[in-house]
Design a protein around this motif. Structure first.
Motif, PDB file in Angstrom:
ATOM      1  N   SER A 157      -0.887  -1.803   1.425  1.00 60.00           N
ATOM      2  CA  SER A 157      -1.561  -0.553   1.758  1.00 60.00           C
ATOM      3  C   SER A 157      -2.949  -0.773   2.341  1.00 60.00           C
ATOM      4  O   SER A 157      -3.549   0.152   2.899  1.00 60.00           O
ATOM      5  N   ILE A 178      -5.035   0.172   5.850  1.00 57.48           N
ATOM      6  CA  ILE A 178      -5.978   1.222   6.212  1.00 57.48           C
ATOM      7  C   ILE A 178      -7.207   0.651   6.912  1.00 57.48           C
ATOM      8  O   ILE A 178      -7.752   1.230   7.840  1.00 57.48           O
ATOM      9  N   SER A 192     -13.539   9.944   2.570  1.00 62.47           N
ATOM     10  CA  SER A 192     -12.128   9.741   2.243  1.00 62.47           C
ATOM     11  C   SER A 192     -11.805   8.257   2.136  1.00 62.47           C
ATOM     12  O   SER A 192     -11.107   7.834   1.209  1.00 62.47           O
ATOM     13  N   ALA A 216     -10.617   6.296  -1.141  1.00 64.54           N
ATOM     14  CA  ALA A 216      -9.354   5.568  -1.086  1.00 64.54           C
ATOM     15  C   ALA A 216      -9.531   4.127  -1.557  1.00 64.54           C
ATOM     16  O   ALA A 216      -8.715   3.601  -2.328  1.00 64.54           O
ATOM     17  N   VAL A 223      -7.748   2.392  -4.799  1.00 63.85           N
ATOM     18  CA  VAL A 223      -6.939   1.175  -4.739  1.00 63.85           C
ATOM     19  C   VAL A 223      -7.500   0.108  -5.675  1.00 63.85           C
ATOM     20  O   VAL A 223      -6.751  -0.608  -6.343  1.00 63.85           O
ATOM     21  N   LEU A 247      -4.754   6.372   6.101  1.00 64.45           N
ATOM     22  CA  LEU A 247      -5.100   7.068   4.863  1.00 64.45           C
ATOM     23  C   LEU A 247      -3.855   7.635   4.194  1.00 64.45           C
ATOM     24  O   LEU A 247      -3.656   7.497   2.977  1.00 64.45           O
ATOM     25  N   LEU A 264      -1.577   5.470   2.149  1.00 60.45           N
ATOM     26  CA  LEU A 264      -1.998   5.104   0.799  1.00 60.45           C
ATOM     27  C   LEU A 264      -1.221   5.857  -0.276  1.00 60.45           C
ATOM     28  O   LEU A 264      -1.412   5.615  -1.471  1.00 60.45           O
ATOM     29  N   SER A 265      -0.360   6.779   0.146  1.00 58.45           N
ATOM     30  CA  SER A 265       0.546   7.396  -0.828  1.00 58.45           C
ATOM     31  C   SER A 265       1.524   6.364  -1.377  1.00 58.45           C
ATOM     32  O   SER A 265       2.065   6.527  -2.470  1.00 58.45           O
ATOM     33  N   THR A 303      -6.995   8.354  -5.045  1.00 52.68           N
ATOM     34  CA  THR A 303      -6.285   8.094  -3.792  1.00 52.68           C
ATOM     35  C   THR A 303      -5.683   9.381  -3.243  1.00 52.68           C
ATOM     36  O   THR A 303      -5.760   9.657  -2.042  1.00 52.68           O
ATOM     37  N   ALA A 352      -8.395  11.465  -1.777  1.00 52.94           N
ATOM     38  CA  ALA A 352      -8.779  10.928  -0.469  1.00 52.94           C
ATOM     39  C   ALA A 352      -7.790  11.364   0.608  1.00 52.94           C
ATOM     40  O   ALA A 352      -8.182  11.759   1.711  1.00 52.94           O
ATOM     41  N   ILE A 353      -6.502  11.306   0.285  1.00 54.60           N
ATOM     42  CA  ILE A 353      -5.477  11.734   1.229  1.00 54.60           C
ATOM     43  C   ILE A 353      -5.629  13.224   1.545  1.00 54.60           C
ATOM     44  O   ILE A 353      -5.539  13.645   2.703  1.00 54.60           O
TER      45      ILE A 353
END
Length: 292
Positions: A100, A103, A125, A129, A133, A246, A249-250, A278, A281-282
């Motif tokens: 991930s 990003i 964001s 994120a 993480v 971004l 990152l899910s 996270t 941020a998304i």
């Protein structure tokens, strides 16, 4: 166009969720990392060829578009192979977290090569994120730090993932290309480039040996490559590279849920806090995309 953009972000997240679920198949099917990537892409290429013919879609006329589509497949092939190797070395959770980190690659490529400028909200964001993480992966790194090979190759896979997405964006810049045609070229080129690595590195576990494993590998190719990656490829032209990274990152959040519910792995409160950060941020990144 505006209508497509409105559901591009949610579609990308759904694709990421399905993509992340594939780590369970990789974990439990006894096929080598390069080999299972080969089978995934080969199965998908047959499915996309059938869909391409059914919908009467054509290949792009531009040679550059064809080249970028093939490069997207080659980069994806090694992203998948290295991600699989990382899954075997350090587990589905941390390998997906490392992957991930694309990003950073996408944000940098978007800034230097596509002129995508980061606003204050986008920078916030990105910061949230990264913090998310770090919180998710902190516990993992403490227990798996000896698996340096898995960590390094997981980071390399993130770079290849970013490169594959950039090539997909370049395809559409050269010539708008139908989805099934693009995915056929991508999947076939990826499968072809993995033939030799699979024979060299996975001669003893080159293919599934039971009907169950063959079924899981088919699901891996049909669902994770055709459906999940197809959704991701479809949405990339409508989103900036920064927002794409971004939303991807899910995946680590999904990996966390898989570890907890599917693998009975203990998850502490810091890791859950990281998952929440996270997701926030998304959300902020998506809101920026909608308002702009």
């Amino acid at each position: 166009m505006d209508k497509i953009k409105s559901y591009a972000a949610p579609m990308l997240v759904v694709g990421c969720v399905l993509f992340g679920l594939g780590s369970l198949i990789v974990k439990f099917v006894p096929v080598g990392g390069y080999a299972i990537a080969f089978w995934r892409l080969l199965i998908a290429s047959f499915i996309f060829w059938f869909l391409m013919k059914l919908k009467r879609q054509r290949f792009p006329k531009s040679r550059k578009a064809m080249m970028y589509a093939a490069l997207a497949g080659i980069f994806l092939a090694f992203d998948l192979s290295f991600w699989h190797e990382s899954v075997y070395a350090v587990g589905p959770g941390i390998s997906t977290l490392l992957n991930s980190l694309q990003i950073f690659f996408l944000a940098a490529i978007g800034y230097f090569f596509f002129g995508e400028r980061q606003t204050k909200l986008q920078m916030l964001s990105l910061f949230l994120a990264v913090a998310g993480v770090v919180l998710i992966s902190g516990e993992e790194l403490q227990h798996n730090f000896d698996g340096m090979y898995g960590i390094i190759i997981g980071l390399i896979s993130a770079g290849f993932l970013a490169a594959s997405m950039v090539m997909i964006k370049k395809v559409h810049e050269e010539e708008p290309t139908a989805l099934f045609s693009l995915m056929f070229i991508l999947s076939l080129s990826g499968a072809l480039v993995l033939i030799i690595p699979s024979l060299i590195f996975n001669p003893d576990n080159l293919y599934p040996t039971t009907f169950t494993d063959w079924g899981l590998v088919f699901i891996y190719g049909a669902v994770m490559q055709c459906v999940a990656w197809g959704m991701i490829a479809y949405t990339i032209p409508y989103l900036s590279l920064g927002l794409t990274g971004l939303l991807l990152l899910s995946e680590p959040v999904v990996a966390l849920v898989i570890d907890y519910f599917g693998l009975d792995k203990p998850i502490n409160h810091w890791q859950w806090a990281g998952a929440v950060l996270t997701l926030v941020a998304i959300y902020l990144g998506t809101q920026k995309s909608k308002t702009s």
